[in-house]
Design a protein around this motif. Structure first.
Motif, PDB file in Angstrom:
ATOM      1  N   ASP A  98      -1.989  -0.749  14.048  1.00  9.97           N
ATOM      2  CA  ASP A  98      -0.531  -0.785  14.137  1.00  9.97           C
ATOM      3  C   ASP A  98       0.055  -2.151  14.483  1.00  9.97           C
ATOM      4  O   ASP A  98       1.271  -2.311  14.495  1.00  9.97           O
ATOM      5  CB  ASP A  98      -0.056   0.226  15.190  1.00  9.97           C
ATOM      6  CG  ASP A  98      -0.576   1.628  14.923  1.00  9.97           C
ATOM      7  OD1 ASP A  98      -0.615   2.027  13.744  1.00  9.97           O
ATOM      8  OD2 ASP A  98      -0.957   2.315  15.883  1.00  9.97           O
ATOM      9  N   GLY A  99      -0.806  -3.116  14.873  1.00  7.48           N
ATOM     10  CA  GLY A  99      -0.304  -4.434  15.263  1.00  7.48           C
ATOM     11  C   GLY A  99       0.301  -4.449  16.657  1.00  7.48           C
ATOM     12  O   GLY A  99       1.042  -5.363  17.000  1.00  7.48           O
ATOM     13  N   ILE A 100       0.009  -3.424  17.455  1.00  2.00           N
ATOM     14  CA  ILE A 100       0.555  -3.351  18.813  1.00  2.00           C
ATOM     15  C   ILE A 100      -0.560  -3.076  19.817  1.00  2.00           C
ATOM     16  O   ILE A 100      -1.617  -2.566  19.461  1.00  2.00           O
ATOM     17  CB  ILE A 100       1.631  -2.251  18.950  1.00  2.00           C
ATOM     18  CG1 ILE A 100       1.034  -0.870  18.621  1.00  2.00           C
ATOM     19  CG2 ILE A 100       2.840  -2.553  18.095  1.00  2.00           C
ATOM     20  CD1 ILE A 100       1.916   0.291  18.969  1.00  2.00           C
ATOM     21  N   HIS A 145       3.807  -0.083  28.205  1.00  2.00           N
ATOM     22  CA  HIS A 145       4.412  -1.370  27.857  1.00  2.00           C
ATOM     23  C   HIS A 145       3.762  -1.842  26.551  1.00  2.00           C
ATOM     24  O   HIS A 145       2.610  -2.261  26.535  1.00  2.00           O
ATOM     25  CB  HIS A 145       4.189  -2.396  28.974  1.00  2.00           C
ATOM     26  CG  HIS A 145       4.823  -3.722  28.698  1.00  2.00           C
ATOM     27  ND1 HIS A 145       6.148  -3.952  28.925  1.00  2.00           N
ATOM     28  CD2 HIS A 145       4.305  -4.863  28.184  1.00  2.00           C
ATOM     29  CE1 HIS A 145       6.426  -5.200  28.576  1.00  2.00           C
ATOM     30  NE2 HIS A 145       5.327  -5.765  28.126  1.00  2.00           N
ATOM     31  N   ILE A 146       4.510  -1.750  25.461  1.00  5.31           N
ATOM     32  CA  ILE A 146       3.986  -2.049  24.130  1.00  5.31           C
ATOM     33  C   ILE A 146       4.279  -3.507  23.781  1.00  5.31           C
ATOM     34  O   ILE A 146       5.416  -3.962  23.903  1.00  5.31           O
ATOM     35  CB  ILE A 146       4.628  -1.132  23.071  1.00  5.31           C
ATOM     36  CG1 ILE A 146       4.470   0.339  23.437  1.00  5.31           C
ATOM     37  CG2 ILE A 146       4.075  -1.426  21.689  1.00  5.31           C
ATOM     38  CD1 ILE A 146       3.070   0.845  23.483  1.00  5.31           C
ATOM     39  N   THR A 147       3.242  -4.226  23.354  1.00  4.05           N
ATOM     40  CA  THR A 147       3.422  -5.601  22.895  1.00  4.05           C
ATOM     41  C   THR A 147       3.032  -5.683  21.433  1.00  4.05           C
ATOM     42  O   THR A 147       2.042  -5.091  21.007  1.00  4.05           O
ATOM     43  CB  THR A 147       2.563  -6.602  23.697  1.00  4.05           C
ATOM     44  OG1 THR A 147       1.189  -6.279  23.516  1.00  4.05           O
ATOM     45  CG2 THR A 147       2.910  -6.581  25.162  1.00  4.05           C
ATOM     46  N   SER A 148       3.821  -6.393  20.679  1.00  5.67           N
ATOM     47  CA  SER A 148       3.538  -6.611  19.269  1.00  5.67           C
ATOM     48  C   SER A 148       2.794  -7.930  19.141  1.00  5.67           C
ATOM     49  O   SER A 148       3.311  -8.967  19.546  1.00  5.67           O
ATOM     50  CB  SER A 148       4.850  -6.649  18.486  1.00  5.67           C
ATOM     51  OG  SER A 148       4.585  -6.869  17.130  1.00  5.67           O
ATOM     52  N   CYS A 149       1.578  -7.882  18.612  1.00  2.00           N
ATOM     53  CA  CYS A 149       0.725  -9.068  18.533  1.00  2.00           C
ATOM     54  C   CYS A 149       0.345  -9.383  17.097  1.00  2.00           C
ATOM     55  O   CYS A 149       0.325  -8.510  16.244  1.00  2.00           O
ATOM     56  CB  CYS A 149      -0.554  -8.859  19.338  1.00  2.00           C
ATOM     57  SG  CYS A 149      -0.285  -8.624  21.095  1.00  2.00           S
ATOM     58  N   PRO A 185     -11.391 -11.031  15.713  1.00  2.00           N
ATOM     59  CA  PRO A 185     -11.437 -10.330  16.998  1.00  2.00           C
ATOM     60  C   PRO A 185     -10.432 -10.891  18.012  1.00  2.00           C
ATOM     61  O   PRO A 185     -10.553 -10.665  19.204  1.00  2.00           O
ATOM     62  CB  PRO A 185     -12.872 -10.571  17.456  1.00  2.00           C
ATOM     63  CG  PRO A 185     -13.215 -11.904  16.897  1.00  2.00           C
ATOM     64  CD  PRO A 185     -12.504 -11.964  15.566  1.00  2.00           C
ATOM     65  N   PHE A 186      -9.441 -11.630  17.532  1.00  2.00           N
ATOM     66  CA  PHE A 186      -8.447 -12.272  18.398  1.00  2.00           C
ATOM     67  C   PHE A 186      -7.058 -11.695  18.159  1.00  2.00           C
ATOM     68  O   PHE A 186      -6.768 -11.181  17.085  1.00  2.00           O
ATOM     69  CB  PHE A 186      -8.387 -13.780  18.125  1.00  2.00           C
ATOM     70  CG  PHE A 186      -9.654 -14.504  18.420  1.00  2.00           C
ATOM     71  CD1 PHE A 186      -9.959 -14.922  19.704  1.00  2.00           C
ATOM     72  CD2 PHE A 186     -10.563 -14.774  17.409  1.00  2.00           C
ATOM     73  CE1 PHE A 186     -11.132 -15.584  19.984  1.00  2.00           C
ATOM     74  CE2 PHE A 186     -11.746 -15.437  17.671  1.00  2.00           C
ATOM     75  CZ  PHE A 186     -12.035 -15.843  18.963  1.00  2.00           C
ATOM     76  N   ALA A 187      -6.215 -11.829  19.171  1.00  2.00           N
ATOM     77  CA  ALA A 187      -4.809 -11.470  19.050  1.00  2.00           C
ATOM     78  C   ALA A 187      -3.988 -12.550  19.739  1.00  2.00           C
ATOM     79  O   ALA A 187      -4.475 -13.246  20.635  1.00  2.00           O
ATOM     80  CB  ALA A 187      -4.529 -10.117  19.686  1.00  2.00           C
ATOM     81  N   LEU A 188      -2.758 -12.689  19.313  1.00  2.00           N
ATOM     82  CA  LEU A 188      -1.845 -13.685  19.868  1.00  2.00           C
ATOM     83  C   LEU A 188      -0.521 -13.008  20.168  1.00  2.00           C
ATOM     84  O   LEU A 188       0.056 -12.326  19.319  1.00  2.00           O
ATOM     85  CB  LEU A 188      -1.638 -14.822  18.854  1.00  2.00           C
ATOM     86  CG  LEU A 188      -0.567 -15.861  19.158  1.00  2.00           C
ATOM     87  CD1 LEU A 188      -0.930 -16.660  20.406  1.00  2.00           C
ATOM     88  CD2 LEU A 188      -0.375 -16.786  17.970  1.00  2.00           C
ATOM     89  N   TRP A 189      -0.030 -13.207  21.406  1.00  2.00           N
ATOM     90  CA  TRP A 189       1.275 -12.684  21.813  1.00  2.00           C
ATOM     91  C   TRP A 189       2.177 -13.877  22.046  1.00  2.00           C
ATOM     92  O   TRP A 189       1.870 -14.772  22.846  1.00  2.00           O
ATOM     93  CB  TRP A 189       1.132 -11.833  23.069  1.00  2.00           C
ATOM     94  CG  TRP A 189       2.392 -11.128  23.461  1.00  2.00           C
ATOM     95  CD1 TRP A 189       3.154 -10.316  22.698  1.00  2.00           C
ATOM     96  CD2 TRP A 189       3.009 -11.164  24.750  1.00  2.00           C
ATOM     97  NE1 TRP A 189       4.217  -9.830  23.421  1.00  2.00           N
ATOM     98  CE2 TRP A 189       4.150 -10.358  24.687  1.00  2.00           C
ATOM     99  CE3 TRP A 189       2.713 -11.806  25.935  1.00  2.00           C
ATOM    100  CZ2 TRP A 189       4.991 -10.165  25.765  1.00  2.00           C
ATOM    101  CZ3 TRP A 189       3.556 -11.610  27.005  1.00  2.00           C
ATOM    102  CH2 TRP A 189       4.684 -10.804  26.922  1.00  2.00           C
TER     103      TRP A 189
END
Length: 159
Positions: A114-116, A124-128, A133-137
């Motif tokens: 879902d990209g969250i 507390h939902i963050t869209s990343c 294997p990485f994510a960026l906020w």
């Protein structure tokens, strides 16, 4: 006695057939390294990078401060490791050691699907943005967020 032997043999054969049918219809175990998202290149260098290498590559482009200024963040229940540099938060999951059913796995699957990320299951939902294997906020990043997002997506990808 013959009836009992024949009946028992038939029941044994039916039981064995039932077990085979159950095993054949149950979902197969999916190893954590198979959690590569749809449309992602499994052979891309990003899958073998560390969080330090990722941050160093982006810092070399001048989009974030020196990697030595990275702040290690609490990551238990979210990911394997998390760092913040220049307000941008980087998350990394060690897919080879990801425990099935853990909160980290749940966060990773949610990110890929879902990209969250639901931070620590708190609601507390963050869209990343994700890459391997990485994510960026980027919500706290004060620079050119679009340029950082594009650079992040390009790191470790084959042309």
């Amino acid at each position: 006695m013959k009836r009992f032997t024949i009946l028992f043999s038939i029941l044994l054969a039916l039981g064995f057939a039932g077990v085979l049918a159950y095993v054949a219809s149950s979902p197969e175990f999916v190893p954590p390294t198979a959690l590569i998202g749809e449309g992602e290149d499994a052979d891309a260098p990003i899958w073998n990078m560390t969080i330090e290498e990722l941050i160093a590559e982006i810092a070399a482009q001048g989009l974030i401060d020196d990697p030595s200024t990275a702040i290690s963040m609490s990551s238990d229940g979210l990911c394997t490791e998390a760092r913040q540099v220049s307000g941008a938060e980087f998350y990394w999951w060690d897919l080879d050691n990801l425990k099935e059913g853990s909160m980290e796995e749940t966060s990773y699957k949610s990110l890929k699907a879902d990209g969250i990320i639901n931070l620590y299951g708190s609601g507390h939902i963050t869209s990343c943005v994700h890459n391997g294997p990485f994510a960026l906020w980027l919500d706290l990043y004060e620079g050119d967020a679009k340029a950082l997002e594009q650079a992040f997506k390009a790191v470790g990808q084959t042309e």
